[in-house]
Design an enzyme around this catalytic site. Structure first.
Site, PDB file in Angstrom:
ATOM      1  N   LYS A 104      47.430   1.185  38.927  1.00  0.00           N
ATOM      2  CA  LYS A 104      47.842   2.446  38.281  1.00  0.00           C
ATOM      3  C   LYS A 104      49.335   2.470  37.955  1.00  0.00           C
ATOM      4  CE  LYS A 104      44.220   5.370  40.233  1.00  0.00           C
ATOM      5  NZ  LYS A 104      43.906   6.585  40.974  1.00  0.00           N
TER       6      LYS A 104
ATOM      7  N   ASP B 295      43.877  12.407  37.670  1.00  0.00           N
ATOM      8  CA  ASP B 295      43.479  12.604  39.069  1.00  0.00           C
ATOM      9  C   ASP B 295      43.774  14.037  39.547  1.00  0.00           C
ATOM     10  OD1 ASP B 295      42.423  10.105  39.572  1.00  0.00           O
ATOM     11  OD2 ASP B 295      44.300   9.258  40.308  1.00  0.00           O
TER      12      ASP B 295
END
Ligand code: NAP
Length: 277
Positions: free
Chosen positions: A71, A108
């Site tokens: 990420k 997220d």
């Protein structure tokens, strides 16, 4: 030309990746919304992320989800970043635009919030929140949590210094402090969110007794077909409202799907289908 060749291509990249539920989730979204796309899981070797993204883009790929451990690399290679990805320092959604321009986003935080507030009906405004963990996931959810105006938000981490640094980095967004687990002794919270990776080894963070009580809401970012170690621990503490992170997983995927396809899928149906597996 096969249907798969004609359909727009998407994928999730990570390592490990074989247990990812993302291909199933996106297949269900595509069926439900009538979208013609294929979505695969791609195992990427450490050090091979940028090349794998370039290959995927070169093969007319339209978008990628990115998971552990890439990420932060996705954040680095993106040509442009959404405000929330910029703040999180991590990207879980890449979109290939005109001229192969890579746009990075982080879904997220919105995924967690939608599950907590919309699906589970847990209001955060005016509540005392405890966030366990100071890793990548914690970074991604901090800003959206602070936007809910909790009365208090404390980050506690095994490595206390990391929690303090993270709190200092986000302190412009609200009242926020960091500490170690032992420093929690005697404190009480309305909502406790576990964003540690302890559950991956079947462990729970070593919290002092009495932190979790029967009226607390507990949420574990981790998910599994059985109750996670943190959910089991919360139930042992008398908590009725203890949830795992499957809903967050589906909600963050739905936000990626919306970014790519311009359609918001019905997440409740997909969460139900996954729970039934
Ligand atoms: P990460 O960046 O590697 O961070 C790991 C964190 O866990 C650190 O704060 C670390 O503390 C702590 N930790 C690790 N082992 C521990 C233990 N035995 N006891 C206490 N603390 C421990 O990982 P991440 O990307 O933040 O992911 C964290 C969790 O969130 C994972 O379980 C992941 O699957 C989950 N997640 C779920 C979703 C979803 O959609 N549901 C999305 C993202 C992440 P130190 O700083 O002391 O090392």
């Amino acid at each position: 030309m096969t249907a798969a060749n004609r359909a727009d291509r998407y994928a999730v990249m990570g390592n490990p990746i074989e247990h990812s539920k993302s291909p199933l989730i996106h297949r269900l979204f595509a069926e439900q919304t009538g979208q013609d796309l294929v979505y695969e899981a791609i195992l990427v070797h450490p050090g091979g992320f940028a090349e794998a993204v370039a290959d995927f883009t070169g093969a007319a790929g339209k978008g990628l989800n990115v998971t552990v451990p890439f990420k932060q690399q996705a954040w680095q290679i993106a040509d442009e970043l959404s405000k929330r990805a910029q703040r999180a320092g991590a990207v879980n959604t890449l979109t290939m635009g005109a001229g192969d321009k890579l746009s990075g986003d982080n879904t997220d935080g919105v995924g967690l919030l939608r599950d907590l507030t919309r699906n589970l009906g847990i209001a955060l405004s005016g509540k005392k929140l405890l966030l366990l963990g100071a890793g990548g996931a914690a970074r991604g959810i901090l800003a959206p949590l602070l936007e809910q105006n909790p009365s208090r938000l404390l980050i506690a981490n095994r490595t206390a210094e990391r929690a303090r640094k993270l709190a200092a980095e986000f302190s412009d967004l609200g009242e926020l402090h960091g500490c170690g687990f032992v420093d929690l002794k005697g404190s009480h919270f309305d909502v406790i969110i576990n964003a540690t990776a302890a559950g991956l080894q079947g462990h729970v963070p070593e919290l002092p007794d009495g932190i979790i009580n029967s009226r607390s809401y507990c949420y574990d970012l981790m998910y599994a077909s059985e109750p996670t170690a943190f959910v089991r621990y919360a139930r042992q503490c008398g908590v009725q409202a203890a949830f795992d992170g499957l809903g967050m997983l589906v909600e963050q995927a739905a936000e990626s799907f919306r970014i790519w396809r311009g359609i918001a899928p019905d997440t409740a149906a997909v969460i139900t289908a996954l729970r039934a597996q």
